[in-house]
Structures are given as structure tokens and as C-alpha cells.
Design an enzyme around this catalytic site. Structure first.
Site, mmCIF file in Angstrom:
data_model
loop_
_atom_site.group_PDB
_atom_site.id
_atom_site.type_symbol
_atom_site.label_atom_id
_atom_site.label_comp_id
_atom_site.label_asym_id
_atom_site.label_seq_id
_atom_site.Cartn_x
_atom_site.Cartn_y
_atom_site.Cartn_z
ATOM 1 N N GLY A 33 0.819 -1.221 0.000
ATOM 2 C CA GLY A 33 0.000 0.000 0.000
ATOM 3 C C GLY A 33 0.846 1.261 0.000
ATOM 4 O O GLY A 33 0.581 2.210 -0.764
ATOM 5 N N CYS A 68 4.256 -8.768 1.363
ATOM 6 C CA CYS A 68 3.964 -9.540 0.153
ATOM 7 C C CYS A 68 5.246 -9.983 -0.539
ATOM 8 O O CYS A 68 5.428 -11.159 -0.853
ATOM 9 C CB CYS A 68 3.100 -8.709 -0.782
ATOM 10 S SG CYS A 68 2.823 -9.508 -2.357
ATOM 11 N N TYR A 77 11.779 -2.456 -6.439
ATOM 12 C CA TYR A 77 10.894 -1.550 -5.685
ATOM 13 C C TYR A 77 11.625 -0.257 -5.329
ATOM 14 O O TYR A 77 11.083 0.839 -5.451
ATOM 15 C CB TYR A 77 10.383 -2.250 -4.416
ATOM 16 C CG TYR A 77 9.098 -2.997 -4.655
ATOM 17 C CD1 TYR A 77 9.093 -4.191 -5.352
ATOM 18 C CD2 TYR A 77 7.879 -2.495 -4.197
ATOM 19 C CE1 TYR A 77 7.921 -4.875 -5.597
ATOM 20 C CE2 TYR A 77 6.696 -3.175 -4.431
ATOM 21 C CZ TYR A 77 6.729 -4.361 -5.128
ATOM 22 O OH TYR A 77 5.548 -5.024 -5.374
ATOM 23 N N GLU A 86 -1.898 -23.288 3.253
ATOM 24 C CA GLU A 86 -0.891 -23.232 2.188
ATOM 25 C C GLU A 86 0.426 -23.866 2.629
ATOM 26 O O GLU A 86 1.028 -24.656 1.892
ATOM 27 C CB GLU A 86 -0.665 -21.779 1.759
ATOM 28 C CG GLU A 86 -1.857 -21.238 0.985
ATOM 29 C CD GLU A 86 -1.771 -19.759 0.643
ATOM 30 O OE1 GLU A 86 -2.489 -19.325 -0.263
ATOM 31 O OE2 GLU A 86 -0.972 -19.025 1.276
ATOM 32 N N ARG A 122 -8.758 -25.613 15.414
ATOM 33 C CA ARG A 122 -9.772 -25.764 16.476
ATOM 34 C C ARG A 122 -11.176 -25.965 15.911
ATOM 35 O O ARG A 122 -12.043 -26.539 16.563
ATOM 36 C CB ARG A 122 -9.743 -24.554 17.407
ATOM 37 C CG ARG A 122 -10.123 -23.289 16.706
ATOM 38 C CD ARG A 122 -10.094 -22.082 17.590
ATOM 39 N NE ARG A 122 -10.360 -20.933 16.730
ATOM 40 C CZ ARG A 122 -10.326 -19.692 17.100
ATOM 41 N NH1 ARG A 122 -10.026 -19.385 18.333
ATOM 42 N NH2 ARG A 122 -10.587 -18.715 16.266
ATOM 43 N N GLU A 158 -13.940 -25.306 -18.895
ATOM 44 C CA GLU A 158 -15.154 -25.299 -19.716
ATOM 45 C C GLU A 158 -16.382 -25.681 -18.895
ATOM 46 O O GLU A 158 -17.508 -25.317 -19.224
ATOM 47 C CB GLU A 158 -15.017 -26.195 -20.949
ATOM 48 C CG GLU A 158 -14.936 -27.671 -20.662
ATOM 49 C CD GLU A 158 -14.762 -28.504 -21.940
ATOM 50 O OE1 GLU A 158 -15.638 -28.392 -22.815
ATOM 51 O OE2 GLU A 158 -13.764 -29.249 -22.056
ATOM 52 N N GLY A 171 -3.079 -16.187 13.240
ATOM 53 C CA GLY A 171 -3.612 -14.843 13.024
ATOM 54 C C GLY A 171 -2.532 -13.791 12.916
ATOM 55 O O GLY A 171 -1.360 -14.053 13.185
ATOM 56 N N HIS A 206 -12.501 -26.311 -25.346
ATOM 57 C CA HIS A 206 -12.420 -27.757 -25.162
ATOM 58 C C HIS A 206 -11.082 -28.295 -25.660
ATOM 59 O O HIS A 206 -10.616 -27.847 -26.698
ATOM 60 C CB HIS A 206 -13.572 -28.414 -25.934
ATOM 61 C CG HIS A 206 -13.663 -29.869 -25.713
ATOM 62 N ND1 HIS A 206 -14.081 -30.414 -24.523
ATOM 63 C CD2 HIS A 206 -13.354 -30.907 -26.532
ATOM 64 C CE1 HIS A 206 -14.048 -31.736 -24.625
ATOM 65 N NE2 HIS A 206 -13.609 -32.051 -25.825
ATOM 66 N N LYS A 263 6.133 -17.310 -0.724
ATOM 67 C CA LYS A 263 5.218 -18.424 -0.505
ATOM 68 C C LYS A 263 4.894 -19.132 -1.818
ATOM 69 O O LYS A 263 4.969 -20.348 -1.919
ATOM 70 C CB LYS A 263 3.948 -17.904 0.157
ATOM 71 C CG LYS A 263 2.936 -18.936 0.442
ATOM 72 C CD LYS A 263 1.550 -18.796 -0.125
ATOM 73 C CE LYS A 263 1.092 -17.749 -1.020
ATOM 74 N NZ LYS A 263 -0.136 -17.085 -0.599
ATOM 75 N N ALA A 314 9.674 4.742 11.804
ATOM 76 C CA ALA A 314 9.158 6.093 11.994
ATOM 77 C C ALA A 314 7.925 6.018 12.880
ATOM 78 O O ALA A 314 7.168 5.039 12.803
ATOM 79 C CB ALA A 314 8.800 6.705 10.646
ATOM 80 N N TYR A 370 -5.915 -19.415 5.429
ATOM 81 C CA TYR A 370 -5.241 -19.746 4.178
ATOM 82 C C TYR A 370 -3.740 -19.908 4.340
ATOM 83 O O TYR A 370 -3.124 -20.748 3.672
ATOM 84 C CB TYR A 370 -5.604 -18.755 3.061
ATOM 85 C CG TYR A 370 -4.893 -17.421 3.087
ATOM 86 C CD1 TYR A 370 -3.738 -17.213 2.336
ATOM 87 C CD2 TYR A 370 -5.384 -16.358 3.826
ATOM 88 C CE1 TYR A 370 -3.087 -15.990 2.346
ATOM 89 C CE2 TYR A 370 -4.742 -15.138 3.843
ATOM 90 C CZ TYR A 370 -3.591 -14.959 3.095
ATOM 91 O OH TYR A 370 -2.950 -13.749 3.110
#
Ligand SMILES: Cc1cc2nc3c(=O)[nH]c(=O)nc-3n(C[C@H](O)[C@H](O)[C@H](O)COP(=O)(O)OP(=O)(O)OC[C@H]3O[C@@H](n4cnc5c(N)ncnc54)[C@H](O)[C@@H]3O)c2cc1C
Length: 461
Positions: A16, A43, A99, A184, A201, A443, A264, A438, A51, A115, A180
Site C-alpha cells: 500500500g 507480500c 521496488y 498453504e 480448532r 469449460e 492470526g 475444449h 510463498k 518512523a 489460508y
């Protein structure tokens, strides 16, 4: 003359923050960005990208095996964990470089430091001690994995941050969590030949996904030899001569080499100084914002995981972009969080857009459900056991497809394209008039004709 040092100070160089900084600079803003760890954020450095590289690595063993059905003799194969980690790290270094270069090219000043906020317009750069006055502050600090819940010996567990840097492949792994990330990594280790127990759980994996998909994934994992320990929790960890002894809530004890806790993530808001600026966090520590990502303090905005809206890279990027358009481009822009195509890179993979069946029933009332489960063509010769599962959910009143759920090879790729149609508001009739490609698995998405019969009171008799 402006009393500010910069027009925009971005805290956090992840998905972000980087996007917001670049777009704002493109509008002519003077931008400074602070990153305390590595530019690229979760990421690129320790999330989606490494990942996915590990997911790719984990799928080769099966492909070597399946090739034999097509006439290939595959010689002795051997997997080297250290090579994978080294090559993955080299790629992550390369991406971080890109980046940084892109930020430089856009004219963004990067400060390699933590910061913190001092007031509505002041950011303290800890490394240099500088106090930067900014017209606008963007908080894009992301989130971090936790070792929660706290249990005796819990510190013996690792999180997704450490899993990318293990020196050796654990032969026996306990993965804790049903979301996830847990799913994964359980798939990655199982594919690489580790003995995997996935402890969750709940009674099904992937809470929030369609129940048929959740059940299908559970079956596929069992089929692949993952020991699914559902309806139980971890109560303690203890170092023993044989490894780590993990005690579960049913009293059973497993001895493993690594325990990956993926239960989490929490927003990185601790010690960030937000209270000093007058911002109150929500109950999970996230920053409340309005549709334009603005906090209650007009000069402070927040995007990405720190706002805990939809914690995915493309969403953080969109929120960052929309923020820059709104504040610096004179184009007020809102991000729609309603329809988000997404994938789970389990093996088999999952792709989803829209509602699951239960949610669709609650929202739309009268729905049609189309389902299919089949053996993919490749499996006829390879002997592969995985089945492909697909499900469409249609709002009867409008004929709109409001949910697409796919489990199987390349489901992530398929859902990106199905996502365009669903985002455009495609109806079931639109799917039906789309000519099939196909022979493909995809399909089936346009050839399902008969809704499953749903037991409803009015249908009886
Ligand atoms: C294992 C894993 C797999 C994932 N897989 C996927 C996937 O397949 N697809 C997907 O869409 N999403 C995935 N995600 C989620 C995705 O990585 C995040 O949603 C995304 O990175 C959020 O971007 P962000 O900009 O909000 O925060 P981040 O990318 O986390 O960036 C925040 C940055 O801020 C820095 N920072 C924090 N505090 C400070 C401070 N005070 N001063 C300076 N810098 C600071 C951090 O070091 C970090 O670099 C995955 C996440 C994980 C953990």
C-alpha cells in the site's frame, strides 16, 4: 512558503505504501517514505511471493510421479531445501531492488528507519532523530503474525516470518491454524515430503469459504497424507531429545521438528504514536478509516492491512492508489471491497469470487446452485487422485452469478478471469452463451446446466 518539509510522509514501504508514494509523487507531491525492515513489505519479502515460489517447489514430486503414466521414465529425484531457499532469497533481493529503483525514479525519498507519529503533522524518524513536518501522513505499516494463543512453551513455535528462513527442511511439521496461510504451508511441506499435521480448532478448514469447498479441501488433504487434527487446540510445547513435543487439547502428544503457528495477524500499531495524534484503535488494534482511508484526524490516512478491511495485496495497492488519487490527484476515489476474487495456494488450489452458498442464501434468499466434481483429463493417464470441484451460485431474481468457487489445478488463474465476468455483473445466461474451450477443466464453468435440487419447504409435495 510551506511550513511543511514534505507533502506526504508514508510510514511503511509495503504494497500500500509504495503504491501511494509513487502515485502521489507522480502528481507532483514531495514524498518521503520510511521503511524499518525491507522495501516491498510483507507480500514481496515474506508473504505472497516467497510463498508462491515454495508452492511451486512443492508440486514437482507429484508431477514427476504423474509423468510416468504418459510414458516418461523419471530418474532418481532429490529435493534440496538449501537451494530452494537460496534461489528464493536471490529473487526477493532482486524484487526489493526493483521496488527501490521505482521509488527513486518517481522521486520518492526513502528513509531506512522506523518512523513514529508525534502529532497530526509530525513524524519522528528514529534512526536519524529527524522530525519531519508533513502536510499529510499515510500509515501503511501492515500487520505481523502472532504466536497466539499464549501457551506454555509457545516460544518454541515459529511464524510465517521464520518459515522462509529455516536452514533445513523439517521432516515432521505441526501447522497450527485453519486459515489460508496455515493451509498453504501445510500443502507446501506435504508436497516436499514432510510429515504434516494440520491442527485447527474448528471442524473444517478455511472459515468464511463455501462449505463444499472447505469439505473438498479437507478430503484432498487427507488423501495427500496430511494428518488433519480438527476440533482440537494446542495446549503446550516442550523441547525434548526427540524434537518438540506438542500436547493437544485431547491429551494426545505429537513429536515434531517444527511447529508453525499461523493462527492470526495483528496490525503493526503498537508504539506507533497514533494516540498522540488523537487516533483510537479498534478492538484488534486496527486503524478505523472512512471510505477514503481517512482517519478521524484529517491529515492522517491509513491503508492496507493496518486497517484490517480485506488483508490482501491487491487491496492494499488499490487503497494506496485511491488515497493518492483522492488527496493529490483531485480525483476522489473509493475502493470497492465487496467483490474480491481471491485464491488459496493449497494443493489442490482454490479460487473464489463472491458469496458462498450459505451467505448467498442469507443475502439473496432465492438462489440456484450449480455444482460439478470430476476427474481432470490429465488424471486419466497420470493416475492423479485429485478431483476438480466447481460451484456457481446464481441470484434467481436477477439471474446474476453471485459466487464462483473452484478447487483444482490453476484455480487461481481461472478465478481471475471468471472474476472479470462476475465483476461486470454477468448472468447465468451470459455464462451459458459463452462457448466452451475444449478440452479444458474451465469449460465446466460454462456448461453446467442443471441446478442442484435444494430441499425447500415449498418444494415438498
Ligand atoms: C505468508 C503470507 C502469505 C500471503 N499471501 C498472500 C497472497 O497470496 N495474496 C495476497 O493478496 N496477499 C497475501 N498475503 C497478504 C499480503 O502480504 C498483505 O495483505 C499485504 O502485504 C499488505 O500490504 P500493506 O502495505 O498493508 O503492508 P505490508 O506489505 O506488511 O507493509 C508494511 C511495511 O511497513 C513496515 N513498517 C511497519 N511499521 C513501521 C514503522 N513504524 N516505520 C517504518 N516502517 C514500518 C514493515 O516493515 C512493512 O515492510 C500474504 C501474507 C502472508 C503473511
Amino acid at each position: 512558503m510551506s511550513s511543511f518539509d514534505v507533502d506526504l510522509f508514508v510510514i511503511g514501504g509495503g504494497s500500500g505504501g509504495v503504491r501511494a508514494a509513487r502515485i502521489a509523487a507522480g502528481y507532483g507531491a514531495k514524498v518521503m517514505l520510511a521503511e524499518e525492515y525491507r522495501v516491498g513489505g510483507t507480500c514481496v519479502i515474506r508473504g505472497c511471493v516467497p510463498k508462491k515460489l515454495m508452492v511451486y517447489a512443492s508440486r514437482f514430486a507429484e508431477e514427476f510421479h504423474e509423468a510416468q503414466g504418459f510414458g516418461w521414465s523419471v530418474g532418481e529425484t532429490r529435493f534440496d531445501w538449501a537451494t530452494l531457499i537460496r534461489n528464493k532469497d536471490r529473487e526477493i533481493d532482486r524484487l526489493e531492488g526493483i521496488y527501490r529503483t521505482n521509488l527513486d525514479k518517481a522521486g520518492v525519498e526513502i528513509v531506512d528507519s522506523r518512523a513514529v507519529i508525534e502529532d497530526a503533522h509530525t513524524v519522528h524518524v528514529l534512526k536519524t532523530g529527524a522530525r519531519i513536518r508533513a502536510r499529510t501522513i499515510l500509515v501503511a505499516v501492515g500487520a505481523h503474525p502472532t504466536l497466539e494463543p499464549v501457551i506454555p512453551g509457545g516460544e518454541l513455535g515459529i511464524t510465517s516470518n521464520e518459515v522462509f528462513h529455516l536452514e533445513t527442511q523439517p521432516k515432521r511439521v505441526l501447522v497450527v491454524g485453519g486459515g489460508y496461510i496455515a493451509v498453504e504451508f501445510a500443502g507446501v511441506f506435504a508436497g516436499l515430503g514432510s510429515q504434516v499435521t494440520l491442527l485447527h480448532r474448528g471442524d473444517m478448514l478455511l472459515r468464511g469459504f463455501d462449505d463444499d469447498v472447505r469439505a473438498a479441501l479437507g478430503e484432498a488433504y487427507v488423501q495427500r497424507g496430511v494428518n488433519l487434527a480438527l476440533g482440537r487446540t494446542l495446549t503446550s510445547l516442550e523441547k525434548t531429545s526427540g524434537g518438540i513435543a506438542a500436547t493437544l487439547s485431547d491429551g494426545s502428544v505429537l513429536t515434531v521438528d517444527q511447529v508453525l503457528v499461523a493462527t492470526g495477524r495483528r496490525p503493526n500499531t503498537q508504539g506507533l504514536g497514533l494516540e498522540k495524534a488523537g487516533i483510537t484503535l479498534d478492538e484488534v488494534g486496527a486503524i478505523p478509516v472512512d471510505a477514503y482511508s481517512q482517519t478521524l484526524i484529517p491529515s492522517i490516512y491509513a491503508v492496507g492491512d493496518v486497517t484490517n478491511r480485506a488483508n490482501l495485496t491487491p487491496i492494499a495497492i488499490r487503497e494506496g492508489h485511491a488515497f493518492a488519487d483522492t488527496v493529490f490527484g483531485n480525483k476522489p476515489t473509493i475502493v470497492d471491497h465487496d467483490l474480491i476474487p481471491t485464491a488459496v495456494f493449497s494443493t489442490p488450489e482454490i479460487g473464489v469470487i463472491g458469496c458462498g452458498e450459505a451467505a448467498a442464501r442469507a443475502i439473496y434468499g432465492d438462489i440456484d446452485v450449480y455444482k460439478t466434481a470430476f476427474r481432470p483429463m490429465k488424471a486419466t493417464l497420470s493416475g492423479g487422485k485429485d478431483r476438480v470441484f466447481m460451484k456457481l451460485i446464481v441470484d434467481k431474481a436477477t439471474d446474476k452469478v453471485v459466487g464462483v468457487h473452484i478447487m483444482g489445478h490453476d484455480a487461481g488463474e481461472m478465478i481471475q478471469l471468471a472474476g472479470i465476468a462476475v465483476t461486470m455483473g454477468a448472468t447465468k445466461a451470459d455464462f451459458d452463451r459463452t462457448v466452451a474451450v475444449h478440452p479444458t477443466a474451465a469449460e465446466e464453468l460454462v456448461t453446467m446446466r442443471t441446478p442442484v435440487v435444494v430441499k425447500k419447504p415449498e418444494a415438498v409435495g
